[in-house]
Design a protein around this motif. Structure first.
Motif, PDB file in Angstrom:
ATOM      1  N   MET A 167       0.795  -1.240   0.071  1.00  0.00           N
ATOM      2  CA  MET A 167      -0.245  -0.015  -0.081  1.00  0.00           C
ATOM      3  C   MET A 167       0.833   1.269   0.088  1.00  0.00           C
ATOM      4  N   TYR A 168       2.018   1.259   0.815  1.00  0.00           N
ATOM      5  CA  TYR A 168       2.917   2.415   0.630  1.00  0.00           C
ATOM      6  C   TYR A 168       3.221   2.711  -0.762  1.00  0.00           C
ATOM      7  N   ALA A 169       3.670   1.701  -1.465  1.00  0.00           N
ATOM      8  CA  ALA A 169       4.321   1.642  -2.694  1.00  0.00           C
ATOM      9  C   ALA A 169       3.536   2.288  -3.781  1.00  0.00           C
ATOM     10  N   ARG A 170       2.122   2.019  -3.552  1.00  0.00           N
ATOM     11  CA  ARG A 170       1.160   2.810  -4.343  1.00  0.00           C
ATOM     12  C   ARG A 170       1.152   4.435  -4.188  1.00  0.00           C
ATOM     13  N   THR A 171       1.669   4.776  -3.104  1.00  0.00           N
ATOM     14  CA  THR A 171       1.492   6.218  -2.986  1.00  0.00           C
ATOM     15  C   THR A 171       3.027   6.877  -2.895  1.00  0.00           C
ATOM     16  N   ASP A 172       3.942   6.022  -3.363  1.00  0.00           N
ATOM     17  CA  ASP A 172       5.319   6.557  -3.474  1.00  0.00           C
ATOM     18  C   ASP A 172       6.121   6.054  -4.660  1.00  0.00           C
ATOM     19  N   SER A 173       6.078   6.589  -5.663  1.00  0.00           N
ATOM     20  CA  SER A 173       6.733   6.179  -7.121  1.00  0.00           C
ATOM     21  C   SER A 173       8.246   5.849  -6.760  1.00  0.00           C
ATOM     22  N   ASN A 174       8.811   6.523  -5.792  1.00  0.00           N
ATOM     23  CA  ASN A 174      10.334   6.347  -5.603  1.00  0.00           C
ATOM     24  C   ASN A 174      10.457   4.802  -5.011  1.00  0.00           C
ATOM     25  N   TYR A 175       9.578   4.587  -3.958  1.00  0.00           N
ATOM     26  CA  TYR A 175       9.533   3.194  -3.302  1.00  0.00           C
ATOM     27  C   TYR A 175       9.274   2.201  -4.330  1.00  0.00           C
ATOM     28  N   GLN A 176       8.190   2.457  -5.128  1.00  0.00           N
ATOM     29  CA  GLN A 176       7.844   1.384  -5.887  1.00  0.00           C
ATOM     30  C   GLN A 176       8.899   1.189  -7.042  1.00  0.00           C
ATOM     31  N   HIS A 177       9.698   2.073  -7.501  1.00  0.00           N
ATOM     32  CA  HIS A 177      10.885   1.656  -8.324  1.00  0.00           C
ATOM     33  C   HIS A 177      11.941   0.882  -7.479  1.00  0.00           C
ATOM     34  N   ILE A 178      12.019   1.298  -6.377  1.00  0.00           N
ATOM     35  CA  ILE A 178      13.291   0.540  -5.493  1.00  0.00           C
ATOM     36  C   ILE A 178      12.735  -0.893  -5.561  1.00  0.00           C
ATOM     37  N   LEU A 179      11.355  -1.268  -5.192  1.00  0.00           N
ATOM     38  CA  LEU A 179      10.883  -2.479  -5.244  1.00  0.00           C
ATOM     39  C   LEU A 179      10.992  -3.320  -6.579  1.00  0.00           C
ATOM     40  N   GLU A 180      10.876  -2.599  -7.554  1.00  0.00           N
ATOM     41  CA  GLU A 180      10.739  -3.334  -8.910  1.00  0.00           C
ATOM     42  C   GLU A 180      12.412  -3.720  -9.187  1.00  0.00           C
ATOM     43  N   ASN A 181      13.266  -2.866  -8.747  1.00  0.00           N
ATOM     44  CA  ASN A 181      14.686  -3.020  -8.725  1.00  0.00           C
ATOM     45  C   ASN A 181      15.254  -4.070  -8.026  1.00  0.00           C
ATOM     46  N   ALA A 182      14.481  -4.794  -6.985  1.00  0.00           N
ATOM     47  CA  ALA A 182      15.138  -5.679  -6.068  1.00  0.00           C
ATOM     48  C   ALA A 182      15.229  -6.935  -6.674  1.00  0.00           C
ATOM     49  N   ASP A 183      15.875  -7.966  -6.138  1.00  0.00           N
ATOM     50  CA  ASP A 183      16.160  -9.146  -6.908  1.00  0.00           C
ATOM     51  C   ASP A 183      15.048 -10.168  -6.657  1.00  0.00           C
ATOM     52  N   TYR A 184      14.450 -10.050  -5.271  1.00  0.00           N
ATOM     53  CA  TYR A 184      13.211 -10.816  -5.037  1.00  0.00           C
ATOM     54  C   TYR A 184      12.491 -10.319  -4.002  1.00  0.00           C
ATOM     55  N   ILE A 185      11.203 -10.320  -4.322  1.00  0.00           N
ATOM     56  CA  ILE A 185      10.148  -9.720  -3.381  1.00  0.00           C
ATOM     57  C   ILE A 185       9.448 -10.974  -3.028  1.00  0.00           C
ATOM     58  N   THR A 186       9.339 -11.343  -1.540  1.00  0.00           N
ATOM     59  CA  THR A 186       8.756 -12.550  -1.158  1.00  0.00           C
ATOM     60  C   THR A 186       7.263 -12.131  -0.212  1.00  0.00           C
ATOM     61  N   PRO A 187       6.297 -13.176  -0.495  1.00  0.00           N
ATOM     62  CA  PRO A 187       5.047 -12.588   0.188  1.00  0.00           C
ATOM     63  C   PRO A 187       5.391 -13.148   1.910  1.00  0.00           C
ATOM     64  N   ASP A 188       5.522 -11.906   2.451  1.00  0.00           N
ATOM     65  CA  ASP A 188       5.617 -11.902   3.998  1.00  0.00           C
ATOM     66  C   ASP A 188       4.281 -11.661   4.538  1.00  0.00           C
ATOM     67  N   GLY A 189       3.488 -12.624   4.999  1.00  0.00           N
ATOM     68  CA  GLY A 189       2.120 -12.267   5.724  1.00  0.00           C
ATOM     69  C   GLY A 189       1.164 -12.834   4.776  1.00  0.00           C
ATOM     70  N   ILE A 190       0.264 -13.333   5.531  1.00  0.00           N
ATOM     71  CA  ILE A 190      -1.044 -14.029   4.930  1.00  0.00           C
ATOM     72  C   ILE A 190      -2.005 -13.007   4.110  1.00  0.00           C
ATOM     73  N   GLY A 191      -1.714 -11.702   4.295  1.00  0.00           N
ATOM     74  CA  GLY A 191      -2.773 -10.769   3.370  1.00  0.00           C
ATOM     75  C   GLY A 191      -2.088 -10.825   2.086  1.00  0.00           C
ATOM     76  N   ILE A 192      -0.785 -11.224   1.788  1.00  0.00           N
ATOM     77  CA  ILE A 192      -0.464 -11.101   0.335  1.00  0.00           C
ATOM     78  C   ILE A 192      -0.816 -12.552  -0.284  1.00  0.00           C
ATOM     79  N   LEU A 193      -0.873 -13.362   0.431  1.00  0.00           N
ATOM     80  CA  LEU A 193      -1.331 -14.831  -0.037  1.00  0.00           C
ATOM     81  C   LEU A 193      -2.915 -14.457  -0.482  1.00  0.00           C
ATOM     82  N   LYS A 194      -3.595 -14.067   0.640  1.00  0.00           N
ATOM     83  CA  LYS A 194      -5.378 -13.767   0.246  1.00  0.00           C
ATOM     84  C   LYS A 194      -5.362 -12.753  -0.783  1.00  0.00           C
TER      85      LYS A 194
END
Length: 244
Positions: free
Chosen positions: A48-75
């Motif tokens: 949700m934070y990445a939706r409001t911050d394009s710089n943070y979204q860009h950082i996430l896209e440049n990570a090697d792996y993003i893992t689903p930490d938390g049941i909310g992501i699976l839901k």
């Protein structure tokens, strides 16, 4: 973003869809080869934070792996009709890598948390993983990360765990990861749990995906942060509706 695993996008954040075991095998091989690796373990709050911050979204896209930490992501993935294999939490990943690092005589650098917490983390890690070389520690109270990054560059650790909370930990990794070819991973509040300062939810709560509820009843101040979850699920439902 590395391509070994299928990706599932939840609100524009590309999560890897795999098992904890397969993920660890890949990460361990990369550490052995001294490949620069940036892992983000993301929960609904981060999405949700990445939706409001394009710089943070860009950082996430440049990570090697993003893992689903938390049941909310699976839901969320389920709502989108793309179920995920299992959740891969930051805490469990960190523990598994510390254990593996101990068996393989690797080195680690730990940054974050309060001064008394990082002192206790160092004591716990050295007692529990005697063959893991802790080449440096620093608490999370610093104005400038550059001298710490400099020390990381000099000590050349296999793994760097940074526990200063999002978005700061990911921003720092994005800015300084070039200084050391190893693993860089943000682990949020994991040092508080590892040091024993914060208790992890009992097994029952973990097995029934109710860790969030346990944290809420033990730390009522988290309520404001928890309110992100219903907002997140509503947003995912809306995006699923648009995709149809």
């Amino acid at each position: 973003m590395s391509k070994e695993f299928p990706l599932i996008k939840v609100l524009n954040v590309p999560f890897i869809n795999t098992t904890q075991a397969a993920f660890l095998t890949t990460v361990e091989a990369r550490i052995n080869q001294r490949q620069n690796t940036f892992i983000v373990t993301a929960n609904p709050e981060i999405v949700m934070y990445a939706r409001t911050d394009s710089n943070y979204q860009h950082i996430l896209e440049n990570a090697d792996y993003i893992t689903p930490d938390g049941i909310g992501i699976l839901k969320g993935a389920e709502i989108l009709g793309e179920p995920m294999t299992e959740r891969i939490t930051g805490y469990d990943t960190m523990l598994a890598l510390l254990k593996w690092g101990n068996e393989q005589h690797k080195s680690v650098y730990l940054v974050g948390a309060k001064p008394e917490v990082i002192t206790d983390v160092k004591a716990v890690v050295t007692a529990r993983y005697p063959d893991l070389n802790v080449v440096g520690t620093h608490d999370g109270y610093f104005d400038d990360f550059a001298p710490i990054a400099n020390d990381i560059a000099n000590t050349h650790p296999d793994m760097v765990f940074l526990a200063v909370g999002f978005p700061k930990q990911e921003q720092l990794i994005a800015d300084y990861r070039h200084q050391n070819n190893g693993l860089w991973m943000g682990v949020g509040g994991s040092f508080d749990v590892l040091s024993g300062h914060t208790k992890r939810a009992p097994k029952f709560f973990q097995q029934h995906h109710l860790e969030w509820f346990y944290r809420l009843i033990t730390e009522p101040t988290r309520l404001k942060r928890m309110m992100v979850l219903p907002r997140y699920l509503k947003t995912v439902k809306e995006s699923a509706h648009h995709q149809k």
